[in-house]
Design a protein around this motif. Structure first.
Motif, mmCIF file in Angstrom:
data_model
loop_
_atom_site.group_PDB
_atom_site.id
_atom_site.type_symbol
_atom_site.label_atom_id
_atom_site.label_comp_id
_atom_site.label_asym_id
_atom_site.label_seq_id
_atom_site.Cartn_x
_atom_site.Cartn_y
_atom_site.Cartn_z
ATOM 1 N N CYS A 250 -11.893 -51.987 -3.231
ATOM 2 C CA CYS A 250 -12.846 -50.955 -2.842
ATOM 3 C C CYS A 250 -14.253 -51.427 -3.187
ATOM 4 O O CYS A 250 -14.424 -52.456 -3.857
ATOM 5 C CB CYS A 250 -12.534 -49.625 -3.527
ATOM 6 N N LYS A 251 -15.254 -50.695 -2.730
ATOM 7 C CA LYS A 251 -16.656 -50.999 -3.039
ATOM 8 C C LYS A 251 -17.117 -50.127 -4.200
ATOM 9 O O LYS A 251 -16.574 -49.044 -4.440
ATOM 10 C CB LYS A 251 -17.524 -50.750 -1.808
ATOM 11 N N GLU A 252 -18.145 -50.605 -4.915
ATOM 12 C CA GLU A 252 -18.556 -49.882 -6.114
ATOM 13 C C GLU A 252 -19.188 -48.529 -5.783
ATOM 14 O O GLU A 252 -19.219 -47.636 -6.630
ATOM 15 C CB GLU A 252 -19.526 -50.716 -6.956
ATOM 16 N N GLY A 253 -19.643 -48.342 -4.575
ATOM 17 C CA GLY A 253 -20.237 -47.064 -4.197
ATOM 18 C C GLY A 253 -19.225 -46.035 -3.722
ATOM 19 O O GLY A 253 -19.578 -44.874 -3.464
ATOM 20 N N ASP A 254 -17.961 -46.418 -3.606
ATOM 21 C CA ASP A 254 -16.926 -45.488 -3.155
ATOM 22 C C ASP A 254 -16.650 -44.450 -4.241
ATOM 23 O O ASP A 254 -16.631 -44.756 -5.438
ATOM 24 C CB ASP A 254 -15.630 -46.235 -2.838
ATOM 25 N N LEU A 255 -16.433 -43.206 -3.799
ATOM 26 C CA LEU A 255 -16.077 -42.151 -4.742
ATOM 27 C C LEU A 255 -14.674 -42.374 -5.293
ATOM 28 O O LEU A 255 -13.777 -42.818 -4.566
ATOM 29 C CB LEU A 255 -16.155 -40.789 -4.053
ATOM 30 N N ILE A 256 -14.512 -42.064 -6.563
ATOM 31 C CA ILE A 256 -13.210 -42.260 -7.203
ATOM 32 C C ILE A 256 -12.117 -41.511 -6.473
ATOM 33 O O ILE A 256 -11.045 -42.067 -6.193
ATOM 34 C CB ILE A 256 -13.272 -41.811 -8.685
ATOM 35 N N MET A 257 -12.370 -40.262 -6.127
ATOM 36 C CA MET A 257 -11.327 -39.440 -5.512
ATOM 37 C C MET A 257 -10.951 -39.925 -4.121
ATOM 38 O O MET A 257 -9.875 -39.620 -3.626
ATOM 39 C CB MET A 257 -11.772 -37.976 -5.472
ATOM 40 N N GLU A 258 -11.834 -40.702 -3.499
ATOM 41 C CA GLU A 258 -11.522 -41.244 -2.175
ATOM 42 C C GLU A 258 -10.622 -42.485 -2.263
ATOM 43 O O GLU A 258 -10.106 -42.943 -1.245
ATOM 44 C CB GLU A 258 -12.819 -41.606 -1.439
ATOM 45 N N GLN A 259 -10.474 -43.007 -3.467
ATOM 46 C CA GLN A 259 -9.699 -44.233 -3.654
ATOM 47 C C GLN A 259 -8.323 -44.002 -4.280
ATOM 48 O O GLN A 259 -7.657 -44.951 -4.680
ATOM 49 C CB GLN A 259 -10.493 -45.215 -4.527
ATOM 50 N N LEU A 260 -7.909 -42.727 -4.346
ATOM 51 C CA LEU A 260 -6.622 -42.435 -4.969
ATOM 52 C C LEU A 260 -5.460 -43.080 -4.223
ATOM 53 O O LEU A 260 -4.511 -43.586 -4.830
ATOM 54 C CB LEU A 260 -6.415 -40.924 -5.072
ATOM 55 N N ASP A 286 -5.362 -46.855 -13.121
ATOM 56 C CA ASP A 286 -4.892 -45.479 -13.197
ATOM 57 C C ASP A 286 -5.137 -44.903 -14.589
ATOM 58 O O ASP A 286 -5.318 -43.703 -14.762
ATOM 59 C CB ASP A 286 -3.420 -45.370 -12.795
ATOM 60 N N GLY A 287 -5.154 -45.764 -15.601
ATOM 61 C CA GLY A 287 -5.500 -45.319 -16.947
ATOM 62 C C GLY A 287 -6.958 -44.878 -17.016
ATOM 63 O O GLY A 287 -7.296 -43.874 -17.670
ATOM 64 N N ASP A 288 -7.844 -45.634 -16.338
ATOM 65 C CA ASP A 288 -9.256 -45.243 -16.272
ATOM 66 C C ASP A 288 -9.401 -43.896 -15.571
ATOM 67 O O ASP A 288 -10.242 -43.067 -15.956
ATOM 68 C CB ASP A 288 -10.064 -46.305 -15.514
ATOM 69 N N LEU A 289 -8.582 -43.676 -14.546
ATOM 70 C CA LEU A 289 -8.615 -42.409 -13.820
ATOM 71 C C LEU A 289 -8.275 -41.242 -14.736
ATOM 72 O O LEU A 289 -8.970 -40.213 -14.755
ATOM 73 C CB LEU A 289 -7.645 -42.458 -12.642
ATOM 74 N N ARG A 290 -7.237 -41.386 -15.537
ATOM 75 C CA ARG A 290 -6.837 -40.302 -16.440
ATOM 76 C C ARG A 290 -7.900 -40.033 -17.501
ATOM 77 O O ARG A 290 -8.210 -38.877 -17.816
ATOM 78 C CB ARG A 290 -5.495 -40.643 -17.103
ATOM 79 N N ARG A 291 -8.468 -41.106 -18.035
ATOM 80 C CA ARG A 291 -9.501 -40.927 -19.062
ATOM 81 C C ARG A 291 -10.763 -40.292 -18.484
ATOM 82 O O ARG A 291 -11.409 -39.446 -19.118
ATOM 83 C CB ARG A 291 -9.821 -42.283 -19.700
ATOM 84 N N THR A 292 -11.119 -40.693 -17.258
ATOM 85 C CA THR A 292 -12.301 -40.119 -16.609
ATOM 86 C C THR A 292 -12.094 -38.644 -16.308
ATOM 87 O O THR A 292 -12.990 -37.812 -16.503
ATOM 88 C CB THR A 292 -12.616 -40.890 -15.316
ATOM 89 N N LEU A 293 -10.898 -38.313 -15.820
ATOM 90 C CA LEU A 293 -10.592 -36.915 -15.499
ATOM 91 C C LEU A 293 -10.640 -36.050 -16.755
ATOM 92 O O LEU A 293 -11.166 -34.933 -16.744
ATOM 93 C CB LEU A 293 -9.215 -36.831 -14.851
ATOM 94 N N LYS A 294 -10.123 -36.560 -17.857
ATOM 95 C CA LYS A 294 -10.123 -35.809 -19.110
ATOM 96 C C LYS A 294 -11.542 -35.606 -19.631
ATOM 97 O O LYS A 294 -11.896 -34.534 -20.147
ATOM 98 C CB LYS A 294 -9.284 -36.535 -20.149
ATOM 99 N N ALA A 295 -12.389 -36.622 -19.488
ATOM 100 C CA ALA A 295 -13.745 -36.554 -20.029
ATOM 101 C C ALA A 295 -14.712 -35.819 -19.110
ATOM 102 O O ALA A 295 -15.634 -35.143 -19.581
ATOM 103 C CB ALA A 295 -14.266 -37.973 -20.287
ATOM 104 N N SER A 296 -14.485 -35.905 -17.792
ATOM 105 C CA SER A 296 -15.476 -35.370 -16.845
ATOM 106 C C SER A 296 -15.058 -34.091 -16.151
ATOM 107 O O SER A 296 -15.904 -33.358 -15.630
ATOM 108 C CB SER A 296 -15.790 -36.437 -15.783
ATOM 109 N N GLY A 297 -13.785 -33.830 -16.097
ATOM 110 C CA GLY A 297 -13.315 -32.625 -15.415
ATOM 111 C C GLY A 297 -13.664 -32.655 -13.941
ATOM 112 O O GLY A 297 -13.463 -33.668 -13.253
ATOM 113 N N GLU A 298 -14.264 -31.549 -13.440
ATOM 114 C CA GLU A 298 -14.574 -31.450 -12.010
ATOM 115 C C GLU A 298 -15.657 -32.421 -11.579
ATOM 116 O O GLU A 298 -15.802 -32.732 -10.397
ATOM 117 C CB GLU A 298 -15.001 -30.018 -11.668
#
Length: 362
Positions: A250-260, A286-298
């Protein structure tokens, strides 16, 4: 070294009159009706006895004759000869195993059954070949019948025996004596020590030949391509990596949720963040995804992959050994499940995963 304490065992002598017993001192009870229990001391003493018998072999082995034997095999194999081995019964099994060991080291070798040889298989034997005959007693009838036929073919015959002055040694071109104190068997009959020293002798000579021929790890591995040893010495990262359409990028400008979908569908547990030239920027797992979701929420819906990716991931080149990739994954401070594969320009050309390495047999 301690000797095995004898046990007194009574058994019926078939040549004695009825209702009489002959008492014999053995290492085991011979009563089939009431077998004695085995304990650690008895077992340990057996191992000590076998060690003592093997030590006798090592201490009395004729090294000059063994060297002559090894040099003969080395010389003949270097000029294209095949080293044939033969034997009957347990000695035959040992002969076959030693032959296979030589083959695995890239030395032309084969097992010649003495019975089959007399019914056509001796046709494989030529005047440039060597035939090694294993026999504890040197009186094995099948081998003695084979000798004149093998001589008629012009082969060089070597007997490997353990009894002095035996018939087989007297009719062969060379004899190697394997010193045998006695069999571990309490009756000195079952060939358990004699076959052990035959195996030790043959395999040690094989490794001596391996050293004399300067066999490299790569050459050895080439003869074991399906085994774990061979794979660890042959397989490179480029042989086991995922590439092209299999890569989760993916590209660095892509949104995280678009890359699931990309994160989960390629089975790598990550996405590789690249720029327009396909150069590696970082990784997002996927570990980064879980940590980001926990720290950032919505707020995760507005975050890009480039904001949260690891910009200093471990990487590896395509020509590195696959086993090196596994070692790199398991290295401190914490293990990882994948490595991006990059070329000299830092461009992503593949990804190697721990699951892929294990699946490849590494």
């Amino acid at each position: 070294m301690g000797s095995l304490p004898p046990f007194s065992a009574d058994f019926i002598n078939p040549h004695s009159p009825p209702n009489t017993k002959t008492t014999t001192t053995t290492q085991f009870s011979s009563s089939a009706a009431s077998p004695s229990c085995m304990d650690e001391t008895t077992l340990l003493n057996l191992f000590k006895s076998q060690q003592s018998h093997l030590n006798f072999f090592f201490q009395h082995l004729d090294l000059p004759r063994t060297l002559a034997f090894t040099q003969t095999l080395l010389l003949q194999s270097s000029v294209g000869a095949t080293i044939f081995f033969s034997g009957v019964g347990k000695s035959g099994f040992v002969a076959h195993k030693i032959s296979q060991t030589l083959v695995s080291l890239g030395i032309r070798s084969g097992f010649l059954s003495p019975l089959d040889a007399l019914h056509g298989d001796i046709g494989a034997l030529s005047k440039t070949d060597v035939l090694v005959l294993f026999s504890k007693s040197g009186t094995t009838e099948e081998l003695l019948r084979l000798v004149p036929c093998a001589k008629a073919k012009g082969a060089f015959l070597i007997s490997v025996t353990s009894v002095d002055g035996n018939a087989l040694a007297s009719v062969c071109d060379m004899n190697v004596h394997l010193p045998l104190q006695r069999e571990l068997c309490p009756f000195d009959l079952a060939p358990v020590t004699s076959t052990a020293i035959q195996m030790v002798f043959g395999d040690t000579v094989a490794i001596a030949l391996m050293g004399a021929k300067n066999l490299t790890k790569e050459q050895y591995a080439a003869n074991h391509p399906a085994g774990r040893i061979g794979k660890s010495l042959i397989f490179k990262v480029k042989d086991v990596m995922k590439k092209e359409d299999e890569l989760p990028v993916c590209k660095e400008g892509d949104l995280i949720m678009e890359q699931l979908v990309e994160l989960t569908s390629k089975g790598c547990g990550c996405v590789l963040v690249i720029d327009a030239e396909h150069c590696l920027i970082g990784t997002f797992t996927d570990g980064d995804l879980r940590r980001t979701l926990k720290a950032s929420g919505e707020a995760i819906f507005k975050l890009t992959v480039g904001e949260m990716c690891n910009r200093r991931p471990r990487t590896i080149g395509p020509d590195a050994m696959a086993v090196e990739a596994m070692q790199k994954m398991e290295a401190p401070p914490s293990p990882v499940q994948f490595l991006p594969v990059i070329n000299d320009q830092n461009q992503v050309i593949g990804i190697v995963t721990l699951h892929g390495l294990v699946s490849a047999g590494l």
